[in-house]
Design a protein around this motif. Structure first.
Motif, PDB file in Angstrom:
ATOM      1  N   ASN A 101       6.222  19.866 -37.778  1.00 54.07           N
ATOM      2  CA  ASN A 101       6.144  19.189 -39.071  1.00 54.07           C
ATOM      3  C   ASN A 101       6.414  20.193 -40.170  1.00 54.07           C
ATOM      4  N   GLY A 102       6.975  19.717 -41.252  1.00 51.06           N
ATOM      5  CA  GLY A 102       7.246  20.579 -42.392  1.00 51.06           C
ATOM      6  C   GLY A 102       8.730  20.652 -42.676  1.00 51.06           C
ATOM      7  N   GLU A 103       9.044  21.489 -43.679  1.00 50.28           N
ATOM      8  CA  GLU A 103      10.441  21.663 -44.063  1.00 50.28           C
ATOM      9  C   GLU A 103      10.913  23.023 -43.581  1.00 50.28           C
ATOM     10  N   PHE A 104      12.162  23.042 -43.097  1.00 45.21           N
ATOM     11  CA  PHE A 104      12.720  24.256 -42.516  1.00 45.21           C
ATOM     12  C   PHE A 104      14.113  24.516 -43.058  1.00 45.21           C
ATOM     13  N   MET A 105      14.499  25.785 -43.041  1.00 47.85           N
ATOM     14  CA  MET A 105      15.878  26.170 -43.332  1.00 47.85           C
ATOM     15  C   MET A 105      16.537  26.432 -41.983  1.00 47.85           C
ATOM     16  N   LEU A 106      17.746  25.927 -41.828  1.00 49.77           N
ATOM     17  CA  LEU A 106      18.488  26.106 -40.588  1.00 49.77           C
ATOM     18  C   LEU A 106      19.461  27.264 -40.756  1.00 49.77           C
ATOM     19  N   LEU A 107      19.352  28.256 -39.876  1.00 52.48           N
ATOM     20  CA  LEU A 107      20.290  29.374 -39.840  1.00 52.48           C
ATOM     21  C   LEU A 107      21.146  29.207 -38.597  1.00 52.48           C
ATOM     22  N   ARG A 108      22.449  29.313 -38.771  1.00 50.00           N
ATOM     23  CA  ARG A 108      23.369  29.169 -37.644  1.00 50.00           C
ATOM     24  C   ARG A 108      23.914  30.540 -37.257  1.00 50.00           C
ATOM     25  N   TYR A 109      23.934  30.763 -35.953  1.00 55.39           N
ATOM     26  CA  TYR A 109      24.458  32.001 -35.398  1.00 55.39           C
ATOM     27  C   TYR A 109      25.665  31.678 -34.530  1.00 55.39           C
ATOM     28  N   ALA A 110      26.340  32.703 -34.063  1.00 55.37           N
ATOM     29  CA  ALA A 110      27.489  32.516 -33.172  1.00 55.37           C
ATOM     30  C   ALA A 110      27.046  31.759 -31.924  1.00 55.37           C
ATOM     31  N   GLY A 111      27.984  31.035 -31.333  1.00 60.11           N
ATOM     32  CA  GLY A 111      27.689  30.291 -30.112  1.00 60.11           C
ATOM     33  C   GLY A 111      26.794  29.096 -30.366  1.00 60.11           C
ATOM     34  N   ASP A 112      26.831  28.559 -31.569  1.00 60.07           N
ATOM     35  CA  ASP A 112      26.026  27.393 -31.955  1.00 60.07           C
ATOM     36  C   ASP A 112      24.525  27.610 -31.808  1.00 60.07           C
ATOM     37  N   ALA A 113      24.071  28.859 -31.809  1.00 63.52           N
ATOM     38  CA  ALA A 113      22.637  29.136 -31.780  1.00 63.52           C
ATOM     39  C   ALA A 113      22.055  28.801 -33.147  1.00 63.52           C
ATOM     40  N   LYS A 114      20.845  28.276 -33.142  1.00 63.47           N
ATOM     41  CA  LYS A 114      20.192  27.870 -34.380  1.00 63.47           C
ATOM     42  C   LYS A 114      18.812  28.503 -34.442  1.00 63.47           C
ATOM     43  N   LEU A 115      18.429  28.842 -35.668  1.00 69.63           N
ATOM     44  CA  LEU A 115      17.095  29.381 -35.906  1.00 69.63           C
ATOM     45  C   LEU A 115      16.520  28.633 -37.095  1.00 69.63           C
ATOM     46  N   TYR A 116      15.359  28.035 -36.906  1.00 70.77           N
ATOM     47  CA  TYR A 116      14.703  27.297 -37.975  1.00 70.77           C
ATOM     48  C   TYR A 116      13.625  28.179 -38.594  1.00 70.77           C
ATOM     49  N   VAL A 117      13.704  28.341 -39.899  1.00 65.97           N
ATOM     50  CA  VAL A 117      12.733  29.161 -40.620  1.00 65.97           C
ATOM     51  C   VAL A 117      11.918  28.234 -41.522  1.00 65.97           C
ATOM     52  N   PRO A 118      10.594  28.223 -41.382  1.00 64.27           N
ATOM     53  CA  PRO A 118       9.774  27.381 -42.269  1.00 64.27           C
ATOM     54  C   PRO A 118       9.992  27.790 -43.727  1.00 64.27           C
ATOM     55  N   LEU A 119      10.101  26.807 -44.616  1.00 58.18           N
ATOM     56  CA  LEU A 119      10.313  27.119 -46.033  1.00 58.18           C
ATOM     57  C   LEU A 119       9.152  27.939 -46.597  1.00 58.18           C
ATOM     58  N   ALA A 120       7.989  27.824 -45.981  1.00 55.45           N
ATOM     59  CA  ALA A 120       6.845  28.636 -46.411  1.00 55.45           C
ATOM     60  C   ALA A 120       7.094  30.118 -46.143  1.00 55.45           C
ATOM     61  N   ARG A 121       8.055  30.460 -45.281  1.00 59.28           N
ATOM     62  CA  ARG A 121       8.392  31.846 -44.973  1.00 59.28           C
ATOM     63  C   ARG A 121       9.795  32.184 -45.459  1.00 59.28           C
ATOM     64  N   LEU A 122      10.208  31.531 -46.544  1.00 56.40           N
ATOM     65  CA  LEU A 122      11.529  31.768 -47.108  1.00 56.40           C
ATOM     66  C   LEU A 122      11.720  33.215 -47.554  1.00 56.40           C
ATOM     67  N   ASP A 123      10.605  33.928 -47.753  1.00 55.90           N
ATOM     68  CA  ASP A 123      10.683  35.338 -48.137  1.00 55.90           C
ATOM     69  C   ASP A 123      11.347  36.193 -47.062  1.00 55.90           C
ATOM     70  N   LEU A 124      11.475  35.657 -45.855  1.00 58.99           N
ATOM     71  CA  LEU A 124      12.114  36.397 -44.759  1.00 58.99           C
ATOM     72  C   LEU A 124      13.639  36.352 -44.850  1.00 58.99           C
ATOM     73  N   ILE A 125      14.169  35.502 -45.715  1.00 62.17           N
ATOM     74  CA  ILE A 125      15.613  35.280 -45.797  1.00 62.17           C
ATOM     75  C   ILE A 125      16.172  35.979 -47.027  1.00 62.17           C
ATOM     76  N   GLN A 126      17.317  36.651 -46.855  1.00 66.90           N
ATOM     77  CA  GLN A 126      18.013  37.269 -47.976  1.00 66.90           C
ATOM     78  C   GLN A 126      19.460  36.819 -47.968  1.00 66.90           C
ATOM     79  N   LYS A 127      20.018  36.694 -49.154  1.00 64.16           N
ATOM     80  CA  LYS A 127      21.413  36.323 -49.272  1.00 64.16           C
ATOM     81  C   LYS A 127      22.277  37.504 -48.837  1.00 64.16           C
TER      82      LYS A 127
END
Length: 181
Positions: free
Chosen positions: A5-31
């Protein structure tokens, strides 16, 4: 993401791998910004290439931390220029401030002057929103240095801000035998 449950950001990697990051941990993501618009090379999660890249980054961060520790150890051993305590002239400059200092501004002024009077090299960063009196703190530090026969340079990130500081310094120092250029 199934079962979560909750909101997530989807990160896509090579080979169609996906990583879901909870928006509460958005501090882990950098542009990611590349030079010249070069597309980044994508890694596959869990591969040896990915693990090697993570390992190199960890080593790089560890090396940088070691360099910083060494730098700060050297700075602790270095001797700075201890400025004298405030004089009547310095107090006169401080008292000419046309506004009442905020508690935070007064604390910053005291901290900066205490740093300047120490025999350690000064290492202080002053941060605050626009209009909260950082320029006055800088002017008091500049005046303290000038009172000890030192020259002061003020750097600003834009021409407009440099001109504003020039005008403010010129006006604030006008009653004292100080040349502002």
């Amino acid at each position: 993401m199934e079962g979560a449950n909750g909101e997530f950001m989807l990160l896509r990697y090579a080979g169609d791998a996906k990583l879901y990051v909870p928006l509460a941990r958005l501090d882990l993501i950098q542009k990611y910004t590349s030079l010249g618009g070069v597309e980044p090379q994508l890694d596959r999660l869990g591969t040896t290439v990915w693990e090697a890249r993570k390992s190199r980054v960890k080593k790089s961060v560890s090396d940088m931390a070691a360099q910083l520790l060494e730098l700060y150890a050297e700075r602790k051993m270095a001797v700075g220029h201890p400025f004298p305590a405030d004089t009547n002239w310095t107090h006169e400059f401080d008292d000419a401030f046309e506004f009442e200092e905020t508690a935070d501004q007064q604390r910053a002024i005291e901290d900066v002057k205490r740093d300047m009077e120490s025999n350690l090299p000064m290492d202080r960063l002053l941060c605050g929103d626009v209009g909260y009196g950082k320029t006055e703190v800088a002017m008091r530090a500049a005046f303290k240095a000038i009172a000890d026969s030192k020259q002061v340079a003020v750097l600003a990130p834009t021409t407009v801000l440099a001109f504003q500081h020039y005008q403010t310094f010129k006006r604030r120092f006008a009653a004292f035998p100080v040349r502002v250029e």
